[in-house]
Scaffold this motif. Structure first.
Motif, PDB file in Angstrom:
ATOM      1  N   PRO A   1       0.853  -1.194   0.000  1.00  0.00           N
ATOM      2  CA  PRO A   1       0.000   0.000   0.000  1.00  0.00           C
ATOM      3  C   PRO A   1       0.889   1.245   0.000  1.00  0.00           C
ATOM      4  O   PRO A   1       2.019   1.220   0.505  1.00  0.00           O
ATOM      5  N   GLY A   2       0.398   2.334  -0.568  1.00  0.00           N
ATOM      6  CA  GLY A   2       1.156   3.582  -0.525  1.00  0.00           C
ATOM      7  C   GLY A   2       1.435   4.000   0.906  1.00  0.00           C
ATOM      8  O   GLY A   2       0.590   3.839   1.800  1.00  0.00           O
ATOM      9  N   ILE A   3       2.621   4.533   1.150  1.00  0.00           N
ATOM     10  CA  ILE A   3       2.995   4.963   2.491  1.00  0.00           C
ATOM     11  C   ILE A   3       2.186   6.190   2.892  1.00  0.00           C
ATOM     12  O   ILE A   3       2.008   7.127   2.098  1.00  0.00           O
ATOM     13  N   ILE A   4       1.718   6.197   4.127  1.00  0.00           N
ATOM     14  CA  ILE A   4       1.007   7.347   4.698  1.00  0.00           C
ATOM     15  C   ILE A   4       1.911   7.978   5.751  1.00  0.00           C
ATOM     16  O   ILE A   4       2.202   7.344   6.769  1.00  0.00           O
ATOM     17  N   ASP A   5       2.367   9.184   5.500  1.00  0.00           N
ATOM     18  CA  ASP A   5       3.256   9.873   6.441  1.00  0.00           C
ATOM     19  C   ASP A   5       2.445  10.922   7.188  1.00  0.00           C
ATOM     20  O   ASP A   5       2.056  11.947   6.625  1.00  0.00           O
TER      21      ASP A   5
ATOM     22  N   ASN B   1       2.557  -2.515   8.149  1.00  0.00           N
ATOM     23  CA  ASN B   1       1.607  -2.232   9.228  1.00  0.00           C
ATOM     24  C   ASN B   1       1.829  -0.844   9.811  1.00  0.00           C
ATOM     25  O   ASN B   1       0.884  -0.060   9.968  1.00  0.00           O
ATOM     26  N   LYS B   2       3.078  -0.509  10.104  1.00  0.00           N
ATOM     27  CA  LYS B   2       3.375   0.749  10.811  1.00  0.00           C
ATOM     28  C   LYS B   2       3.361   1.979   9.899  1.00  0.00           C
ATOM     29  O   LYS B   2       3.162   3.099  10.386  1.00  0.00           O
ATOM     30  N   MET B   3       3.599   1.789   8.599  1.00  0.00           N
ATOM     31  CA  MET B   3       3.680   2.931   7.689  1.00  0.00           C
ATOM     32  C   MET B   3       2.449   3.078   6.800  1.00  0.00           C
ATOM     33  O   MET B   3       2.296   4.119   6.138  1.00  0.00           O
ATOM     34  N   CYS B   4       1.570   2.073   6.798  1.00  0.00           N
ATOM     35  CA  CYS B   4       0.380   2.111   5.932  1.00  0.00           C
ATOM     36  C   CYS B   4      -0.903   1.862   6.719  1.00  0.00           C
ATOM     37  O   CYS B   4      -1.775   2.724   6.808  1.00  0.00           O
ATOM     38  N   HIS B   5      -0.993   0.648   7.294  1.00  0.00           N
ATOM     39  CA  HIS B   5      -2.248   0.265   7.956  1.00  0.00           C
ATOM     40  C   HIS B   5      -2.524   1.119   9.199  1.00  0.00           C
ATOM     41  O   HIS B   5      -3.631   1.645   9.368  1.00  0.00           O
ATOM     42  N   ALA B   6      -1.539   1.229  10.088  1.00  0.00           N
ATOM     43  CA  ALA B   6      -1.775   1.907  11.372  1.00  0.00           C
ATOM     44  C   ALA B   6      -2.135   3.381  11.212  1.00  0.00           C
ATOM     45  O   ALA B   6      -3.063   3.858  11.879  1.00  0.00           O
ATOM     46  N   PRO B   7      -1.433   4.149  10.361  1.00  0.00           N
ATOM     47  CA  PRO B   7      -1.874   5.540  10.179  1.00  0.00           C
ATOM     48  C   PRO B   7      -3.315   5.628   9.678  1.00  0.00           C
ATOM     49  O   PRO B   7      -4.080   6.497  10.115  1.00  0.00           O
ATOM     50  N   ALA B   8      -3.681   4.726   8.763  1.00  0.00           N
ATOM     51  CA  ALA B   8      -5.054   4.743   8.259  1.00  0.00           C
ATOM     52  C   ALA B   8      -6.059   4.464   9.364  1.00  0.00           C
ATOM     53  O   ALA B   8      -7.141   5.077   9.415  1.00  0.00           O
ATOM     54  N   GLU B   9      -5.701   3.552  10.289  1.00  0.00           N
ATOM     55  CA  GLU B   9      -6.614   3.204  11.376  1.00  0.00           C
ATOM     56  C   GLU B   9      -6.681   4.305  12.436  1.00  0.00           C
ATOM     57  O   GLU B   9      -7.761   4.678  12.901  1.00  0.00           O
ATOM     58  N   ILE B  10      -5.525   4.831  12.833  1.00  0.00           N
ATOM     59  CA  ILE B  10      -5.493   5.841  13.898  1.00  0.00           C
ATOM     60  C   ILE B  10      -6.236   7.101  13.483  1.00  0.00           C
ATOM     61  O   ILE B  10      -6.975   7.707  14.272  1.00  0.00           O
ATOM     62  N   TYR B  11      -6.059   7.497  12.223  1.00  0.00           N
ATOM     63  CA  TYR B  11      -6.683   8.734  11.740  1.00  0.00           C
ATOM     64  C   TYR B  11      -8.042   8.491  11.086  1.00  0.00           C
ATOM     65  O   TYR B  11      -8.675   9.447  10.632  1.00  0.00           O
ATOM     66  N   ASN B  12      -8.469   7.238  11.014  1.00  0.00           N
ATOM     67  CA  ASN B  12      -9.748   6.897  10.375  1.00  0.00           C
ATOM     68  C   ASN B  12      -9.820   7.424   8.945  1.00  0.00           C
ATOM     69  O   ASN B  12     -10.807   8.060   8.540  1.00  0.00           O
ATOM     70  N   ILE B  13      -8.771   7.161   8.175  1.00  0.00           N
ATOM     71  CA  ILE B  13      -8.723   7.623   6.797  1.00  0.00           C
ATOM     72  C   ILE B  13      -9.643   6.751   5.939  1.00  0.00           C
ATOM     73  O   ILE B  13      -9.620   5.524   6.021  1.00  0.00           O
ATOM     74  N   HIS B  14     -10.422   7.396   5.117  1.00  0.00           N
ATOM     75  CA  HIS B  14     -11.417   6.694   4.312  1.00  0.00           C
ATOM     76  C   HIS B  14     -10.750   5.943   3.161  1.00  0.00           C
ATOM     77  O   HIS B  14     -10.127   6.536   2.276  1.00  0.00           O
ATOM     78  N   GLN B  15     -10.851   4.627   3.180  1.00  0.00           N
ATOM     79  CA  GLN B  15     -10.510   3.723   2.078  1.00  0.00           C
ATOM     80  C   GLN B  15      -9.095   3.927   1.531  1.00  0.00           C
ATOM     81  O   GLN B  15      -8.877   3.979   0.320  1.00  0.00           O
ATOM     82  N   ARG B  16      -8.142   4.020   2.447  1.00  0.00           N
ATOM     83  CA  ARG B  16      -6.727   4.044   2.067  1.00  0.00           C
ATOM     84  C   ARG B  16      -5.938   3.238   3.096  1.00  0.00           C
ATOM     85  O   ARG B  16      -6.436   2.912   4.156  1.00  0.00           O
ATOM     86  N   GLY B  17      -4.705   2.933   2.740  1.00  0.00           N
ATOM     87  CA  GLY B  17      -3.807   2.264   3.678  1.00  0.00           C
ATOM     88  C   GLY B  17      -3.775   0.754   3.581  1.00  0.00           C
ATOM     89  O   GLY B  17      -2.986   0.111   4.276  1.00  0.00           O
ATOM     90  N   TYR B  18      -4.623   0.171   2.726  1.00  0.00           N
ATOM     91  CA  TYR B  18      -4.689  -1.279   2.551  1.00  0.00           C
ATOM     92  C   TYR B  18      -4.815  -1.606   1.062  1.00  0.00           C
ATOM     93  O   TYR B  18      -5.284  -0.775   0.271  1.00  0.00           O
ATOM     94  N   ILE B  19      -4.430  -2.819   0.709  1.00  0.00           N
ATOM     95  CA  ILE B  19      -4.701  -3.331  -0.633  1.00  0.00           C
ATOM     96  C   ILE B  19      -5.980  -4.149  -0.548  1.00  0.00           C
ATOM     97  O   ILE B  19      -5.966  -5.348  -0.227  1.00  0.00           O
TER      98      ILE B  19
END
Length: 448
Positions: free
Chosen positions: A56-60, A359-377
């Protein structure tokens, strides 16, 4: 509508690495083809990803793109180009710009700039001050990623140091509060001590920076923030943890059960205080990079779940602004272009697994910030993807650096992993040393 097949990659997602293919259509992941699942319809384009890993694309969640007002050293366009080249598809920009993002007008102006200039997907923080907490209720929670709270002074003057203000901030919002935690009184006392020790010198040696911005300074402030958040029931994310002692404040519970989360930044995971000998102020940042035992503890905490997110604190300065020592040299470094490959180097060293990095650079940021439909394949999610190839040595040289400041603490370093392609919303924004300068990313949306 064009259909693109990324064929025969090792897909790293949700704790697994498995051979498969992904179909991109209309900006989204249309199909994830694993376990011999057949494709539903022909594709217009096929990318042979044999030998590559698809992430997944990195979420910084922690960048300083310096725009507006500090664009002599960086701007949204140049730094988002660097992000795209590093496999980063989404960023969250900090408020210590000029003007500070501490009013609704400044916030709206920042979003206008991001939409005009940013190649990757984006949001930004609203900065807390001692007296602007009444504005929090006016923020669009679907658009603004969180409240940034400086409990220690850093670049820009946004220090919140009044207890009544801190109480009002923690009790005044249900949005995520992202906190920079360093105790200013401890730093002040340590500075006075070392000024006396080096009386007559032009500056204090940068090697003393970790002693000035000490473990005590970090722990005292983080402990206070966590105590206040606990009383208020606030959602708190403590940024750039740099000490082993602070780790005792956090839980290794599943992320879904946490209101209080922790971030480690690439410089604190990659460097240690011994690197001041060769890199000097190039690795000066706040909080300071400390002794190796702290770095090892942070690495262990990433694996144990005490640390939830890996980010960069990407903070460019001109090299002329990095001159001096512990007092005069500005704190911060450009890291976003090389953050993913730096962490992949630690995968090769056996420090982390590839699944942990995702997990730490893609999934977790998406979960912590509740980002809509990003951070996972996942089918139906935005097609934010990065294709990386192992066993491809290359050296960081000045001509490869895309950050406007034109330098990196990693110059001369050889990496074994290479970012080949980066997709944002299904669009190929980076392709083997070329950035699509015409593309503009989307605003991140947050589920409330």
């Amino acid at each position: 509508m064009k259909r693109t097949l990324i064929h025969n990659a090792t897909i790293v997602n949700e704790g697994e690495s498995i051979q498969g293919s992904v179909v991109i259509e209309n900006g989204r992941i249309a199909e994830v083809l694993i376990d011999w699942k057949p494709i539903s319809a022909p594709c217009d384009e096929t990318i042979d990803a044999t030998g590559c890993y698809l992430l997944p694309g990195i979420i910084d969640d922690h960048v300083h793109f310096r725009d507006p007002g500090l664009t002599h050293k960086a701007d949204i366009f140049t730094e988002s180009r660097a992000a795209a080249a590093g496999g980063v598809t989404s960023i969250m920009d900090m408020p210590n710009t000029n003007p500070l993002t501490i009013t609704l007008d400044a916030l709206n102006a920042k979003f206008d700039l991001l939409n005009e200039k940013c190649i990757v997907n984006h949001s930004c923080y609203f900065g807390a001050t001692n007296n602007n907490y009444d504005e929090f209720s006016k923020l669009d929670k679907h658009r603004v990623c969180g409240i940034k709270l400086f409990m220690g002074s850093s670049t820009g003057n946004m220090l919140v140091d009044k207890m009544n203000s801190l109480l009002n901030i923690f009790n005044g919002t249900d949005m995520l509060i992202a906190a920079h935690c360093e105790d200013q009184e401890v730093i002040k006392n340590n500075t006075a001590k070392y000024k006396e020790m080096f009386a007559g010198a032009e500056d204090i040696p940068v090697q003393k920076h970790p002693s000035i911005r000490s473990t005590e300074a970090c722990y005292n402030s983080s402990e206070l923030a966590i105590r206040l958040a606990g009383i208020a029931g606030a959602k708190l994310h403590i940024l750039h943890i740099s000490t082993a002692k602070e780790l005792s404040l956090f839980s290794d519970a599943p992320l879904s059960e946490k209101l209080i989360t922790a971030e480690a930044c690439v410089p604190h995971l990659f460097f240690s205080s011994t690197d001041y000998k060769t890199l000097g102020t190039r690795i000066k940042c706040n909080p300071a990079i400390k002794v190796k035992s702290n770095r090892e503890a942070l690495r262990a905490a990433v694996n144990s779940g005490l640390i939830d997110v890996i980010a960069t604190d990407h903070a460019p300065h001109l090299l002329s602004e990095k001159e001096g020592g512990a007092l005069k040299a500005m704190s911060g470094m450009p890291m976003i272009q090389f953050s993913l490959v730096s962490m992949l180097e630690l995968v090769d060293e056996g420090v982390f697994t590839l699944e942990t990095i995702v997990n730490k650079m893609c999934h977790a940021p998406a979960e912590i910030y509740n980002i809509h439909q990003r951070g996972y394949i996942r089918e139906g999610y935005q097609a934010d993807l990065v294709l990386v190839r192992p066993d491809t040595p290359w050296e960081v040289t000045t001509d490869k650096i895309l950050s406007k400041c034109g330098w990196s603490p990693l110059e001369g370093h050889t990496f074994n992993w290479k970012v080949e392609k980066t997709f944002a919303n299904g669009h190929l924004i980076y392709n083997e040393n070329t950035v699509d300068d015409a593309y503009r990313g989307e605003e991140l949306r947050f589920n409330i």
